[in-house]
Scaffold this motif. Structure first.
Motif, PDB file in Angstrom:
ATOM      1  N   ARG A  64    -101.173  -4.879  12.318  1.00 26.91           N
ATOM      2  CA  ARG A  64    -102.031  -3.796  11.790  1.00 26.91           C
ATOM      3  C   ARG A  64    -103.315  -4.798  11.056  1.00 26.91           C
ATOM      4  N   THR A  65    -102.914  -5.594  10.300  1.00 22.74           N
ATOM      5  CA  THR A  65    -103.913  -6.798   9.414  1.00 22.74           C
ATOM      6  C   THR A  65    -104.727  -7.346  10.428  1.00 22.74           C
ATOM      7  N   LEU A  66    -104.351  -7.745  11.549  1.00 21.45           N
ATOM      8  CA  LEU A  66    -105.464  -8.454  12.297  1.00 21.45           C
ATOM      9  C   LEU A  66    -106.279  -7.582  13.228  1.00 21.45           C
ATOM     10  N   ASN A  67    -105.904  -6.373  13.440  1.00 25.37           N
ATOM     11  CA  ASN A  67    -106.757  -5.311  13.972  1.00 25.37           C
ATOM     12  C   ASN A  67    -107.624  -4.647  12.993  1.00 25.37           C
ATOM     13  N   ARG A  68    -107.270  -4.710  11.712  1.00 27.11           N
ATOM     14  CA  ARG A  68    -108.446  -4.357  10.529  1.00 27.11           C
ATOM     15  C   ARG A  68    -109.301  -5.300  10.645  1.00 27.11           C
ATOM     16  N   MET A  69    -108.962  -6.546  10.664  1.00 28.73           N
ATOM     17  CA  MET A  69    -109.819  -7.750  10.326  1.00 28.73           C
ATOM     18  C   MET A  69    -110.756  -7.873  11.482  1.00 28.73           C
ATOM     19  N   VAL A  70    -110.624  -7.516  12.873  1.00 30.53           N
ATOM     20  CA  VAL A  70    -111.437  -7.703  14.053  1.00 30.53           C
ATOM     21  C   VAL A  70    -112.207  -6.249  13.895  1.00 30.53           C
ATOM     22  N   ARG A  71    -111.828  -5.303  13.508  1.00 29.90           N
ATOM     23  CA  ARG A  71    -112.826  -4.216  13.685  1.00 29.90           C
ATOM     24  C   ARG A  71    -113.825  -4.316  12.369  1.00 29.90           C
ATOM     25  N   SER A  72    -113.517  -4.810  11.205  1.00 27.14           N
ATOM     26  CA  SER A  72    -114.131  -5.008  10.177  1.00 27.14           C
ATOM     27  C   SER A  72    -115.016  -5.961  10.625  1.00 27.14           C
ATOM     28  N   GLY A  73    -114.658  -7.266  10.983  1.00 25.70           N
ATOM     29  CA  GLY A  73    -115.544  -8.373  11.097  1.00 25.70           C
ATOM     30  C   GLY A  73    -116.303  -8.389  12.423  1.00 25.70           C
ATOM     31  N   GLN A  74    -116.021  -7.480  13.560  1.00 26.19           N
ATOM     32  CA  GLN A  74    -116.499  -7.401  14.862  1.00 26.19           C
ATOM     33  C   GLN A  74    -116.584  -8.827  15.588  1.00 26.19           C
ATOM     34  N   HIS A  75    -115.567  -9.258  15.519  1.00 28.58           N
ATOM     35  CA  HIS A  75    -115.297 -10.628  16.373  1.00 28.58           C
ATOM     36  C   HIS A  75    -115.522 -10.579  17.626  1.00 28.58           C
ATOM     37  N   ASP A  76    -115.951 -11.363  18.391  1.00 28.35           N
ATOM     38  CA  ASP A  76    -116.042 -11.639  19.951  1.00 28.35           C
ATOM     39  C   ASP A  76    -114.851 -12.272  20.450  1.00 28.35           C
ATOM     40  N   ILE A  77    -114.363 -12.875  19.802  1.00 33.98           N
ATOM     41  CA  ILE A  77    -113.135 -13.914  20.252  1.00 33.98           C
ATOM     42  C   ILE A  77    -112.166 -13.944  18.895  1.00 33.98           C
ATOM     43  N   VAL A  78    -110.925 -13.649  19.469  1.00 38.21           N
ATOM     44  CA  VAL A  78    -109.784 -14.052  18.686  1.00 38.21           C
ATOM     45  C   VAL A  78    -109.048 -15.191  19.064  1.00 38.21           C
ATOM     46  N   HIS A  79    -108.987 -16.469  18.659  1.00 39.59           N
ATOM     47  CA  HIS A  79    -108.411 -17.736  19.183  1.00 39.59           C
ATOM     48  C   HIS A  79    -107.196 -18.047  18.359  1.00 39.59           C
ATOM     49  N   PHE A  80    -106.346 -17.804  19.041  1.00 43.89           N
ATOM     50  CA  PHE A  80    -104.828 -18.065  18.356  1.00 43.89           C
ATOM     51  C   PHE A  80    -104.268 -19.590  18.752  1.00 43.89           C
ATOM     52  N   HIS A  81    -103.572 -20.243  17.695  1.00 42.45           N
ATOM     53  CA  HIS A  81    -103.328 -21.498  17.846  1.00 42.45           C
ATOM     54  C   HIS A  81    -101.659 -21.418  17.871  1.00 42.45           C
ATOM     55  N   ASN A  82    -101.072 -20.813  16.914  1.00 41.69           N
ATOM     56  CA  ASN A  82     -99.744 -20.749  16.677  1.00 41.69           C
ATOM     57  C   ASN A  82     -99.395 -19.217  16.062  1.00 41.69           C
ATOM     58  N   THR A  83     -98.601 -18.610  16.754  1.00 41.99           N
ATOM     59  CA  THR A  83     -98.181 -17.280  16.205  1.00 41.99           C
ATOM     60  C   THR A  83     -96.474 -17.133  15.977  1.00 41.99           C
ATOM     61  N   PHE A  84     -95.795 -18.218  16.050  1.00 45.09           N
ATOM     62  CA  PHE A  84     -94.528 -18.383  16.060  1.00 45.09           C
ATOM     63  C   PHE A  84     -94.077 -19.057  14.378  1.00 45.09           C
ATOM     64  N   PRO A  85     -93.309 -18.455  13.911  1.00 46.85           N
ATOM     65  CA  PRO A  85     -92.445 -17.208  13.982  1.00 46.85           C
ATOM     66  C   PRO A  85     -92.963 -15.906  13.228  1.00 46.85           C
ATOM     67  N   LEU A  86     -93.843 -16.128  12.404  1.00 49.20           N
ATOM     68  CA  LEU A  86     -94.291 -15.019  11.309  1.00 49.20           C
ATOM     69  C   LEU A  86     -95.230 -13.836  11.880  1.00 49.20           C
ATOM     70  N   LEU A  87     -96.038 -14.361  13.084  1.00 48.67           N
ATOM     71  CA  LEU A  87     -97.102 -13.381  13.424  1.00 48.67           C
ATOM     72  C   LEU A  87     -96.701 -12.539  14.862  1.00 48.67           C
ATOM     73  N   SER A  88     -96.085 -13.163  15.544  1.00 49.32           N
ATOM     74  CA  SER A  88     -95.294 -12.630  16.980  1.00 49.32           C
ATOM     75  C   SER A  88     -96.568 -12.344  17.808  1.00 49.32           C
ATOM     76  N   PRO A  89     -96.107 -12.253  19.170  1.00 49.39           N
ATOM     77  CA  PRO A  89     -96.983 -11.872  20.131  1.00 49.39           C
ATOM     78  C   PRO A  89     -97.595 -10.436  20.143  1.00 49.39           C
ATOM     79  N   ALA A  90     -97.268  -9.638  19.159  1.00 48.16           N
ATOM     80  CA  ALA A  90     -97.792  -8.296  18.622  1.00 48.16           C
ATOM     81  C   ALA A  90     -99.281  -8.193  18.506  1.00 48.16           C
TER      82      ALA A  90
END
Length: 389
Positions: A64-90
């Protein structure tokens, strides 16, 4: 371009953290609008085992946090480096649903292997590659725990079944062709798997060499081939003195060798500036790893200063190092063959190898070349995600 970089920091700083910061700087210097969203494993103690296990599989709050950030910031790309274990593939789907294209750099093999190493009990292991990760639980592959291993396995299986890895990531970045092949075997879509190595910036320039010693830099662990290294130097000795830098579970073995084997010196953990200074004057880097590796920054840093690398012939190293050109190969885990490789190196044309090592860096691992490759991958991700250039 508006880019959001996402990273889950480890408790012990490592190469992934270095690459995350380096790419952030690279993109900003190129004029892109870069924002960061990070969490740290230092927070794990505050959440409890059950909470961490649940969030490892599906962290709705982070999504939910990431979704809000992207909608607010209107990012073109979200580049993930590591999501394990606290973010999850969600978080992949959350970013994509907000309108961004998604990119995941595969720094290790966690997405297909609970230990992230494809290494178990002293040897390469592919028992779970492309299969249900039951062996990972049976062998306690993550943190030597059935429960922790089951959590990682549950994460992998859940997102394979849900289609997360195929649907919600527009582009994967493998660090070598070898790794790309392994991820394809593990079930990731070949059409979305790109290869881009790591890089170094600023360029340290070619070192003078002439120090008269070999260098080992890394974690002192079984998979890094530390025992192979020490066994070989019991025969090589002062013919080419060895300086060992690093820390880890096998520090006692290294300290014992430093006290009993002529030519072996243990320098402990040192800062990057001192490591680079030692590399610039060394004759060669010894890289005896027994696992596939991802993309060892130690090797790239060595090539940058023109330091030939004597590496085990396995995984990434077989592609990064050309035998007899910018270094030498030897059979992984074979101390006798490491001795042979060192002796061949000492008898060979070392200035030529130093030049070849430096040329390898200039051709493949500079910041300019890395930026070019990264922009291409971002473009492919936006096409896959339905965005316009």
């Amino acid at each position: 371009m508006k880019i959001l970089l996402v990273h889950n920091y480890y408790q012990q700083p490592g190469g992934e953290d270095v690459v995350f910061r380096a790419e952030a700087t690279l993109l900003r210097d190129a004029g892109h609008d870069v924002e960061e969203y990070t969490v740290s494993n230092m927070e794990i103690g505050q959440q409890g085992k059950a909470g961490v296990a649940a969030r490892t599989v599906w962290n709705a709050a982070a999504a939910r946090t990431l979704n809000r950030m992207v909608r607010s910031g209107q990012h073109d790309i979200v580049h993930f480096h590591n999501t394990f274990p606290l973010l999850s593939p969600a978080v992949y789907g959350a970013a994509r649903a907000a309108g961004a294209a998604t990119v995941q750099t595969l720094h290790n093999y966690r997405i297909v292997c609970a230990s992230a190493l494809l290494f178990r009990d002293g040897h390469v292991c592919e028992s779970c590659l492309g299969r249900l990760p039951v062996p990972a639980v049976r062998h306690r592959c993550y943190r030597d725990s059935v429960g922790a291993s089951a959590t990682v396995a549950a994460m992998q299986v859940a997102h394979r079944v849900l289609g997360t890895y195929r649907r919600d990531v527009d582009a994967y970045v493998a660090l070598t062709e070898f790794a790309r092949d392994k991820f394809i075997q593990g079930g990731l879509p070949a059409t979305r798997l790109h290869v881009k190595p790591n890089f170094i910036d600023p360029d340290p320039g070619a070192g003078p060499g002439g120090g008269g010693y070999a260098l080992f830099v890394g974690r002192l662990t079984e998979e890094k081939g530390v025992q192979t290294l020490l066994d070989a130097w019991r025969r090589i000795g002062t013919a080419l003195p060895l300086k060992v830098l690093g820390s880890g579970p096998l520090v006692g073995d290294v300290e014992q060798a430093a006290g009993s084997v002529p030519g072996v010196t243990y320098l402990g953990q040192r800062g990057r500036e001192e490591v680079m200074a030692l590399a610039a004057r060394a004759e060669c880097l010894i890289f005896p790893s027994r696992w596939y590796e991802g993309f060892p920054m130690t090797i790239v840093e060595s090539l940058a200063v023109g330091l030939p690398v004597i590496a085990s012939r396995i995984g990434a190293m077989e592609q990064l190092i050309q035998d007899g050109v910018n270094g030498m190969h030897f059979e992984p885990g074979n101390a006798d063959d490491l001795v042979r490789a060192v002796q061949s190196f000492l008898a060979g044309d070392r200035p030529r190898m130093r030049n070849a090592a430096r040329e390898t860096f200039v051709k493949h691992y500079t910041s300019a070349e890395n930026l070019r490759q990264l922009m291409y991958i971002y473009g492919q991700a936006r096409k896959a995600g339905g965005a316009t250039e």
